[in-house]
Design an enzyme around this catalytic site. Structure first.
Site, PDB file in Angstrom:
ATOM      1  N   ARG A 144      65.723  55.296 100.615  1.00  0.00           N
ATOM      2  CA  ARG A 144      64.875  55.821  99.545  1.00  0.00           C
ATOM      3  C   ARG A 144      65.461  57.078  98.910  1.00  0.00           C
ATOM      4  O   ARG A 144      64.964  57.552  97.896  1.00  0.00           O
ATOM      5  CB  ARG A 144      63.486  56.149 100.102  1.00  0.00           C
ATOM      6  CG  ARG A 144      62.713  54.912 100.531  1.00  0.00           C
ATOM      7  CD  ARG A 144      61.598  55.284 101.473  1.00  0.00           C
ATOM      8  NE  ARG A 144      60.767  56.332 100.939  1.00  0.00           N
ATOM      9  CZ  ARG A 144      59.758  56.143 100.102  1.00  0.00           C
ATOM     10  NH1 ARG A 144      59.464  54.928  99.714  1.00  0.00           N
ATOM     11  NH2 ARG A 144      59.050  57.144  99.670  1.00  0.00           N
TER      12      ARG A 144
ATOM     13  N   LYS B 172      66.945  45.190  78.974  1.00  0.00           N
ATOM     14  CA  LYS B 172      66.475  44.707  80.277  1.00  0.00           C
ATOM     15  C   LYS B 172      66.735  43.214  80.406  1.00  0.00           C
ATOM     16  O   LYS B 172      67.257  42.754  81.413  1.00  0.00           O
ATOM     17  CB  LYS B 172      64.974  44.972  80.474  1.00  0.00           C
ATOM     18  CG  LYS B 172      64.565  46.410  80.705  1.00  0.00           C
ATOM     19  CD  LYS B 172      64.941  46.959  82.054  1.00  0.00           C
ATOM     20  CE  LYS B 172      66.288  47.585  82.094  1.00  0.00           C
ATOM     21  NZ  LYS B 172      66.546  48.837  81.493  1.00  0.00           N
TER      22      LYS B 172
ATOM     23  N   HIS C 107      67.272  41.330  56.001  1.00  0.00           N
ATOM     24  CA  HIS C 107      68.571  41.775  55.485  1.00  0.00           C
ATOM     25  C   HIS C 107      69.733  41.085  56.197  1.00  0.00           C
ATOM     26  O   HIS C 107      70.859  41.556  56.114  1.00  0.00           O
ATOM     27  CB  HIS C 107      68.678  43.299  55.599  1.00  0.00           C
ATOM     28  CG  HIS C 107      67.656  44.009  54.762  1.00  0.00           C
ATOM     29  ND1 HIS C 107      67.668  43.977  53.392  1.00  0.00           N
ATOM     30  CD2 HIS C 107      66.554  44.720  55.109  1.00  0.00           C
ATOM     31  CE1 HIS C 107      66.633  44.669  52.923  1.00  0.00           C
ATOM     32  NE2 HIS C 107      65.933  45.118  53.952  1.00  0.00           N
TER      33      HIS C 107
ATOM     34  N   LYS D 289      75.109  50.911  89.484  1.00  0.00           N
ATOM     35  CA  LYS D 289      73.990  51.828  89.297  1.00  0.00           C
ATOM     36  C   LYS D 289      74.462  53.152  88.718  1.00  0.00           C
ATOM     37  O   LYS D 289      73.810  53.756  87.885  1.00  0.00           O
ATOM     38  CB  LYS D 289      73.274  52.044  90.638  1.00  0.00           C
ATOM     39  CG  LYS D 289      72.012  52.873  90.529  1.00  0.00           C
ATOM     40  CD  LYS D 289      70.942  52.136  89.738  1.00  0.00           C
ATOM     41  CE  LYS D 289      69.702  52.948  89.446  1.00  0.00           C
ATOM     42  NZ  LYS D 289      68.922  52.393  88.338  1.00  0.00           N
TER      43      LYS D 289
ATOM     44  N   CYS E  85      60.413  61.642  99.196  1.00  0.00           N
ATOM     45  CA  CYS E  85      60.060  62.206 100.500  1.00  0.00           C
ATOM     46  C   CYS E  85      59.523  61.125 101.442  1.00  0.00           C
ATOM     47  O   CYS E  85      58.895  60.164 101.011  1.00  0.00           O
ATOM     48  CB  CYS E  85      58.996  63.264 100.334  1.00  0.00           C
ATOM     49  SG  CYS E  85      59.522  64.621  99.307  1.00  0.00           S
TER      50      CYS E  85
ATOM     51  N   TRP F  97      62.837  65.106  99.117  1.00  0.00           N
ATOM     52  CA  TRP F  97      63.465  64.878  97.794  1.00  0.00           C
ATOM     53  C   TRP F  97      62.913  66.018  96.957  1.00  0.00           C
ATOM     54  O   TRP F  97      61.737  66.022  96.588  1.00  0.00           O
ATOM     55  CB  TRP F  97      63.015  63.502  97.302  1.00  0.00           C
ATOM     56  CG  TRP F  97      63.344  63.150  95.884  1.00  0.00           C
ATOM     57  CD1 TRP F  97      62.659  63.500  94.764  1.00  0.00           C
ATOM     58  CD2 TRP F  97      64.419  62.324  95.427  1.00  0.00           C
ATOM     59  NE1 TRP F  97      63.236  62.956  93.655  1.00  0.00           N
ATOM     60  CE2 TRP F  97      64.314  62.233  94.017  1.00  0.00           C
ATOM     61  CE3 TRP F  97      65.468  61.657  96.068  1.00  0.00           C
ATOM     62  CZ2 TRP F  97      65.205  61.497  93.248  1.00  0.00           C
ATOM     63  CZ3 TRP F  97      66.349  60.926  95.279  1.00  0.00           C
ATOM     64  CH2 TRP F  97      66.226  60.845  93.893  1.00  0.00           C
TER      65      TRP F  97
ATOM     66  N   GLU G 182      70.616  42.395  80.614  1.00  0.00           N
ATOM     67  CA  GLU G 182      71.414  42.798  81.777  1.00  0.00           C
ATOM     68  C   GLU G 182      71.063  42.059  83.066  1.00  0.00           C
ATOM     69  O   GLU G 182      71.925  41.914  83.922  1.00  0.00           O
ATOM     70  CB  GLU G 182      71.368  44.321  81.994  1.00  0.00           C
ATOM     71  CG  GLU G 182      70.061  44.888  82.455  1.00  0.00           C
ATOM     72  CD  GLU G 182      70.146  46.404  82.734  1.00  0.00           C
ATOM     73  OE1 GLU G 182      69.127  47.071  82.536  1.00  0.00           O
ATOM     74  OE2 GLU G 182      71.195  46.891  83.158  1.00  0.00           O
TER      75      GLU G 182
ATOM     76  N   ASN H 224      54.282  65.101 101.632  1.00  0.00           N
ATOM     77  CA  ASN H 224      54.834  64.364 100.488  1.00  0.00           C
ATOM     78  C   ASN H 224      53.927  64.618  99.299  1.00  0.00           C
ATOM     79  O   ASN H 224      52.706  64.671  99.463  1.00  0.00           O
ATOM     80  CB  ASN H 224      54.812  62.853 100.740  1.00  0.00           C
ATOM     81  CG  ASN H 224      55.912  62.409 101.674  1.00  0.00           C
ATOM     82  OD1 ASN H 224      56.713  63.219 102.122  1.00  0.00           O
ATOM     83  ND2 ASN H 224      55.931  61.125 101.968  1.00  0.00           N
ATOM     84  N   GLY H 225      54.497  64.707  98.123  1.00  0.00           N
ATOM     85  CA  GLY H 225      53.670  64.868  96.926  1.00  0.00           C
ATOM     86  C   GLY H 225      53.854  66.250  96.327  1.00  0.00           C
ATOM     87  O   GLY H 225      54.810  66.956  96.631  1.00  0.00           O
TER      88      GLY H 225
ATOM     89  N   GLU I  94      64.999  48.919  74.332  1.00  0.00           N
ATOM     90  CA  GLU I  94      65.048  48.950  75.793  1.00  0.00           C
ATOM     91  C   GLU I  94      64.673  47.584  76.370  1.00  0.00           C
ATOM     92  O   GLU I  94      65.286  47.113  77.331  1.00  0.00           O
ATOM     93  CB  GLU I  94      64.119  50.060  76.316  1.00  0.00           C
ATOM     94  CG  GLU I  94      63.980  50.140  77.818  1.00  0.00           C
ATOM     95  CD  GLU I  94      65.273  50.341  78.588  1.00  0.00           C
ATOM     96  OE1 GLU I  94      66.318  50.628  77.973  1.00  0.00           O
ATOM     97  OE2 GLU I  94      65.245  50.181  79.820  1.00  0.00           O
TER      98      GLU I  94
HETATM   99  C1  AGP Z   1      69.958  50.395  82.490  1.00  0.00           C
HETATM  100  O1  AGP Z   1      69.173  49.444  83.078  1.00  0.00           O
HETATM  101  C2  AGP Z   1      71.306  50.574  83.041  1.00  0.00           C
HETATM  102  N1  AGP Z   1      71.327  50.672  84.440  1.00  0.00           N
HETATM  103  C3  AGP Z   1      72.166  51.580  82.299  1.00  0.00           C
HETATM  104  O2  AGP Z   1      72.043  51.366  80.940  1.00  0.00           O
HETATM  105  C4  AGP Z   1      71.920  53.070  82.602  1.00  0.00           C
HETATM  106  O3  AGP Z   1      70.714  53.487  82.042  1.00  0.00           O
HETATM  107  C5  AGP Z   1      73.102  53.900  82.062  1.00  0.00           C
HETATM  108  O4  AGP Z   1      74.272  53.499  82.699  1.00  0.00           O
HETATM  109  C6  AGP Z   1      72.904  55.374  82.226  1.00  0.00           C
HETATM  110  O5  AGP Z   1      72.751  55.732  83.557  1.00  0.00           O
HETATM  111  P1  AGP Z   1      72.210  57.154  83.957  1.00  0.00           P
HETATM  112  O6  AGP Z   1      70.788  57.254  83.534  1.00  0.00           O
HETATM  113  O7  AGP Z   1      72.357  57.205  85.452  1.00  0.00           O
HETATM  114  O8  AGP Z   1      73.056  58.170  83.267  1.00  0.00           O
END
Ligand code: AGP
Length: 619
Positions: A27, A494, A513, A614, A2, A73, A497, A99-100, A490
Site C-alpha cells: 500500500r 482510460k 469540421h 506506472k 497508513c 504515509w 490504455e 490513520n486519517g 481523460e
Molecule cells: C494514466 O492512466 C497513465 N498512467 C499516465 O498517463 C500517467 O498519468 C502519466 O504517465 C503521468 O504520470 P504521473 O502522474 O506519475 O506523472
C-alpha cells in the site's frame, strides 16, 4: 497509505505486528513503528523509511504479548523518525497509532499547549495522545470516548496505556478498522490482508464505535451523547464474518483488480484531499503546504500547469478553474513538449507541476526548464510523498489519494482536480475575483464531492452490461463541450490504455469540421453532458451523430440528459448533478468504470497494460 496493526495474546507481539505490517507494504508508506507493552512499561521503536530499516530495532523490543504498530504515509509533518507513529502523551503512559486526518488539530494543539502539554512534533496524531491524557481518569476506553467527541475528521485509532496491560482500545470514524478473532489472542488491523495468515474471522467496527480488545475477548461500544456511563453504549453480540479470500485477493480488498478497487476508493480519497483544507467553509491550506502569502497570490501574472497523460488532463481542468475563479491567465502544457516550445515566462509566473508519482522524468525536466527560464515560483500537486518532484519545487500540495497501484490512473486524477480547484478557489478569493459567499459555496461543492462520487459509482452495473457491446468495437469516439470535453479526454485515455480499443476525444463542436466523416451506422459515440448551459449545443451534436446512424452512450446529469432524444439502442447514464466547473470529478467515474469493464470483457491485463509503466522515468 497508513496502516494499523495490533495484537494481544501470548505470542511474541512485536514479531506478529511486524509481520502484519510487512503485509501492508504494497500500500506504500514512508515510515513505520511499533510499541510493545510489558511489565516494565511501553517500549517504542520507530523509523523513517522501509520496514527493513525498522527490523533491527524490532529485535531489541521486549518479548511480550501486546503491541500496536503502524506504517505511515505522511500528511502532516514530513516523514522522519520522530514524526513516525506510535506517538505518546507527556508521561509516555499513553501510546497510540492513527490513520486519517484530525481536521481540528490546530485548535486542540493550542488549547492543550496552553494547558501545559508539551508536544514534540507537528503531527496531528500527537494531539490525540495528549487529548486522551487530558481525559484519562483510570479508564482508557472512557478517555478515548471523551476525546473522540472533540475530534473532527477521519480517524482510526489504536491506543494502549501502561496502567492497563493486556488491553488495546480502538476507535473508528470514517477510516477502516477491523478486529481479527483468534483463540486466546485477538488482533486489530486497518486492512484484512495484514492479519489474514493469523485469522479468517473478523468483526468490523462501524463509524463512532470503540472496540476494547483483550486476549480473552472483544467488547464493542457505540459512542452516544448522554447515554450510559461516558456516553458509551455496549453493542450487542455482532456476528463475526468469515473471510475466505486468498492474501492476494484480500490486498485488492476483494475486488478483481487494483484499478476497480481504486475507482471505488475515490469517495474516501476525495474526502482526504479536502480534509482540513476547507475550514469555516473556506479553502485554507495547512501550514507549510502552500507557502504563498496573499500578496504573492495577488502579484501573480501567469500560471503554467505541466503534466503528462492523465496528469496533463488534470492540468487542463486546472487551467480552466484558475482562469475562471482566479482570473489569472493560465496555460496547460504537456510536460514532454514544454522544453521544445521555448516557453515565454513573464515576470511572477507560477508553475504548477502535476504528477501522481512525482517521478515522471518529462515533468521533472519541464520544471527545471521553467526554473531556468525564470519561473518565479513552483508548486507540485503530487501524490507520492518524498518523490523527486517534491524536492524540485518551492511548495507541495499532497493529493492524499493513497497509493495508486494500477497503471491506469483513477483516484489520482480526481484528487488532482480537487487540489487544483482548491488552489483556484483560494486564489480567486484572495484576488477579490470571487466573493466570500462564492468562495464558501464552492468550498461546499468540493466538500460534497465524495458523496457525488459515491452516486457516480452506482453506474457500475449499467457500465458492466454496456461493456459487453463496447468490447466488440475497434473505434470509439468521445465528445463533450467545455469541462465535459476535458473529462472525455481523460475518459478516452482510460479506455485506450487498458482495453486497447482505439478511442479519440473531440470537442463536440469540432465533429462537423472533419471527424463526422468517420461516423457510420453503429459507430459508438460517448457523449458527456454535465453543464446545463452547454447541453443544448452538445445535444445538437449528438443528433448529428444519430443522423449518421451512430450509437450514442450519453453520460450526464439528469437535467442535461433530459435534453436528448435518443433511440432504443442508445444508453443514458445518469450521474449526480454538480457544479460544471468541477464536474469531471463525477463524470469521469462513469467513464473509468466503462473502461474497466470493457477491458475485463476483452481479457486484457488491466492493472499492467501492455507497454506501459506506472512510473515513467525515461524521456
Ligand atoms: C494514466 O492512466 C497513465 N498512467 C499516465 O498517463 C500517467 O498519468 C502519466 O504517465 C503521468 O504520470 P504521473 O502522474 O506519475 O506523472
Amino acid at each position: 497509505m497508513c496502516g494499523i496493526v495490533g495484537y494481544v495474546g501470548t505470542r511474541d507481539a512485536a514479531s506478529i505486528v511486524f509481520d502484519a505490517l510487512c503485509r501492508l507494504e504494497y500500500r506504500g508508506y514512508d515510515s513505520a513503528g511499533i510499541a510493545v507493552l510489558d511489565s516494565s512499561g511501553i517500549c517504542t521503536a520507530k523509523r523513517k523509511g522501509r520496514l527493513a530499516e525498522l527490523s533491527p530495532l524490532v529485535k531489541t523490543l521486549p518479548r511480550a504479548g501486546q503491541a500496536i504498530g503502524h506504517t505511515r504515509w505522511a500528511t502532516h509533518g514530513a516523514p522522519s523518525d520522530i514524526n513516525s507513529h506510535p506517538h505518546c502523551d507527556c508521561t509516555g503512559d499513553i501510546v497510540l497509532v492513527h490513520n486519517g486526518i484530525i481536521e481540528n488539530h490546530r485548535e486542540l494543539r493550542e488549547r492543550l499547549i496552553a494547558g501545559g502539554h508539551v508536544m514534540k512534533t507537528e503531527v496531528d496524531t500527537e494531539v490525540v495522545a495528549h487529548l486522551i491524557e487530558e481525559k484519562y481518569r483510570g479508564d482508557l476506553a472512557a478517555a478515548v470516548a471523551e476525546a473522540a467527541r472533540e475530534l473532527e475528521g477521519a480517524m482510526a485509532i489504536a491506543v494502549i496505556h501502561r496502567g492497563e496491560p493486556g488491553r488495546i482500545v480502538a476507535y473508528r470514524e470514517k477510516s477502516p478498522l477491523i478486529i481479527g478473532l483468534g483463540e486466546g489472542e485477538n488482533f486489530l488491523a486497518s486492512d484484512i490482508p495484514a492479519i489474514l495468515p493469523y485469522t479468517r474471522k473478523f468483526l468490523a467496527l462501524n463509524d463512532g464505535e470503540i472496540g476494547v480488545i483483550t486476549e480473552e475477548g472483544v467488547a464493542v461500544y457505540r459512542l452516544e451523547k448522554g447515554s450510559g456511563a461516558n456516553g458509551l453504549v455496549k453493542v450487542g453480540d455482532r456476528q463475526p464474518m468469515v473471510v475466505d479470500l486468498e492474501p492476494e485477493a484480500a490486498e485488492k480488498g476483494g475486488f478483481d483488480h487494483f484499478m476497480l478497487k481504486e475507482i471505488f476508493e475515490q469517495p474516501e480519497a476525495l474526502m482526504k484531499a479536502v480534509s482540513g483544507r476547507i475550514r469555516d467553509g473556506r479553502v485554507k491550506f495547512e501550514e507549510g503546504e502552500f507557502g504563498f502569502s496573499d500578496e504573492d497570490v495577488r502579484a501573480l501574472n501567469k500560471v503554467y500547469l505541466l503534466g503528462c497523460g492523465t496528469a496533463y488532463h488534470a492540468c487542463l481542468v486546472g487551467k480552466h478553474l484558475i482562469e475562471r475563479l482566479a482570473g489569472i491567465p493560465a496555460e496547460a502544457v504537456l510536460a514532454s513538449e514544454f522544453r521544445y516550445m521555448e516557453p515565454l515566462i513573464p515576470e511572477r509566473t507560477l508553475v504548477i507541476a502535476v504528477s501522481q508519482s512525482g517521478e515522471t522524468l518529462d515533468t521533472l525536466a519541464a520544471v527545471r526548464e521553467a526554473k531556468e527560464r525564470g519561473a518565479w515560483r513552483t508548486l507540485a500537486v503530487v501524490n507520492q510523498p518524498l518523490s523527486s518532484l517534491t524536492r524540485e519545487v518551492d511548495d507541495v500540495l499532497y493529493q492524499r489519494a493513497g497509493p495508486e497501484i494500477s497503471v491506469a490512473s483513477t483516484k489520482a486524477y480526481t484528487t488532482q482536480l480537487v487540489c487544483l480547484a482548491m488552489v483556484a478557489c483560494h486564489m480567486g478569493f484572495v484576488r477579490g475575483r470571487i466573493s466570500e459567499d462564492q468562495a464558501r459555496a464552492f468550498g461546499q461543492e468540493l466538500r460534497n464531492l465524495p458523496e457525488k462520487a459515491l452516486g457516480a459509482l452506482e453506474a457500475a452495473g449499467l457500465m458492466e452490461r454496456l461493456a459487453v457491446e463496447i468490447a466488440k468495437e475497434e473505434d470509439v469516439f468521445f465528445i463533450g463541450r467545455g469541462a465535459d470535453y476535458l473529462a472525455v479526454m481523460e475518459g478516452q485515455l482510460k479506455l485506450k490504455e487498458i482495453s486497447y480499443i482505439h478511442a479519440e476525444a473531440y470537442a463536440a463542436g469540432e465533429l462537423k469540421h472533419g471527424t463526422l466523416a468517420l461516423i457510420a451506422p453503429g459507430v459508438p459515440v460517448i457523449a458527456c453532458l454535465m453543464d446545463p448551459e452547454l447541453a443544448p449545443k452538445t445535444a445538437s451534436n449528438v443528433m448529428e451523430v444519430k443522423a449518421r446512424g451512430g450509437w450514442v452512450v450519453a453520460i450526464g446529469s439528469q437535467e442535461c440528459l433530459n435534453q436528448l432524444q435518443l433511440g432504443e439502442k442508445d444508453v443514458l447514464v445518469t450521474v449526480p448533478d454538480v457544479n460544471p466547473l468541477i464536474s469531471p470529478v463525477v463524470s469521469v467515474i462513469a467513464m473509468q468504470l466503462l473502461a474497466y469493464y470493457v477491458a475485463r470483457e476483452r481479457g486484457t491485463d488491466i492493472d499492467k497494460p501492455r507497454n506501459l509503466a506506472k512510473s515513467v522515468t525515461v524521456e
